[in-house]
Each structure stands twice: as structure tokens, then as C-alpha cells.
Scaffold this active site. Structure first.
Site, PDB file in Angstrom:
ATOM      1  N   CYS A 139      -6.291 -17.070  -2.254  1.00 51.10           N
ATOM      2  CA  CYS A 139      -7.302 -17.867  -2.949  1.00 51.10           C
ATOM      3  C   CYS A 139      -6.651 -18.594  -4.121  1.00 51.10           C
ATOM      4  O   CYS A 139      -5.630 -18.156  -4.640  1.00 51.10           O
ATOM      5  CB  CYS A 139      -8.389 -16.902  -3.439  1.00 51.10           C
ATOM      6  SG  CYS A 139      -9.627 -17.605  -4.542  1.00 51.10           S
ATOM      7  N   GLY A 140      -7.250 -19.678  -4.550  1.00 57.52           N
ATOM      8  CA  GLY A 140      -6.755 -20.388  -5.722  1.00 57.52           C
ATOM      9  C   GLY A 140      -6.770 -19.525  -6.977  1.00 57.52           C
ATOM     10  O   GLY A 140      -6.028 -19.782  -7.918  1.00 57.52           O
TER      11      GLY A 140
END
Length: 157
Positions: free
Chosen positions: A35-36
Site C-alpha cells: 500500500c502507499g
């Protein structure tokens, strides 16, 4: 029912009641490895190391519900967190934080939080801060970094 009555599954599939964390300040986070916001693992570990000797604990709960950003097995997820971010705080078995199979813990957190009460989890790395009495003090959206909540954690200690 209170927070401490809830059972969760450890990475080794052993059940544990949150009673084990009574009298600690707790930060509960739904995590993801791809995920970012994954880099927040580093900040979470720093926060944990800074305050763990003062009865602070972070509980990480991997979730694969947001764009399948945590597809691995529990073992793969744990290895990733340890190798890439040096995670030493407890990580638990993957669970669902919303929908028809929402885990009991997240039903409780969402119902009893003073912020965004009743609102479902929007993304990975939402955080719930809980005081020593098991009361949810705050809920932080994903973009709020561990560094940004450090003072709030310290006040509870």
C-alpha cells in the site's frame, strides 16, 4: 461486552483475548504490505520502541480488503514486516475490517469510537488509540502518520 472480552487470532492461529493488554495504552492499526501507506510500518515501529517500556503496545491487523494490498499468508506478511521495517510489535492474523465478514474487533471499534462513529474503515492504516481503561480515545485516518499522533500517545502514558 468491552474491548477486553474480544478474542483475536495471533499469526500462529492461537486465540488471545485483548484482556492480555489491559492497563496498557493501545494503538490498533489495520495494515497492508503493498500500500502507499506501507512505509508507516517504520514510523509505527519507532513509536513502539519509544514508548513500549511505558506500557504502550501497537497491535497490527493485516487486511486484504482494499485493492488486495495484503495478499500473502500470515507468515509471509510477518516476514515482510520484520525484514523490511524491523517490526517487533505484535502482528495478528489477517482479518476483515468491513463488510459481512467484519471481525468482531472492528465492529466494536467502529461502534465505540468518539470520532467517525459508525463509519466504516475507508483504507489501510486507520488507527484507533485506546487508553489504559479500554476506552477508545481517537480514530485516525490513514494519512495521519505515527509521528503526528506521538504527543497524543504520550499524554495517555
Amino acid at each position: 461486552m468491552n474491548l477486553y472480552d474480544i478474542e483475536v487470532m495471533k499469526m500462529n492461529n492461537e486465540k488471545i483475548k485483548l484482556e492480555a493488554y489491559r492497563n496498557k495504552v493501545i494503538l490498533i492499526v489495520n495494515t497492508a504490505s503493498k500500500c502507499g501507506f506501507t512505509k508507516q510500518f517504520g514510523g509505527l515501529e519507532e513509536l513502539y520502541k519509544k514508548f513500549k517500556d511505558r506500557d504502550f503496545i501497537i497491535l497490527g491487523f493485516p487486511c486484504n480488503q482494499f485493492l488486495k494490498q495484503d495478499p500473502g499468508t500470515n507468515e509471509e506478511i510477518l516476514e515482510f514486516c520484520q525484514l523490511n521495517f524491523g517490526v517487533t510489535f505484535p502482528m495478528f492474523a489477517k482479518l476483515e475490517v468491513r463488510g459481512k465478514n467484519q471481525n468482531e474487533l472492528y465492529k466494536y471499534l467502529i461502534k465505540h469510537t468518539p470520532v467517525l462513529t459508525g463509519k466504516s474503515i475507508k483504507w489501510n492504516f486507520e488507527k484507533f488509540l485506546i487508553n489504559r481503561d479500554g476506552e477508545i480515545i481517537n480514530r485516525f485516518v490513514s494519512k495521519v502518520t505515527p509521528k503526528e499522533i506521538e504527543l497524543e500517545v504520550e499524554k495517555l502514558l
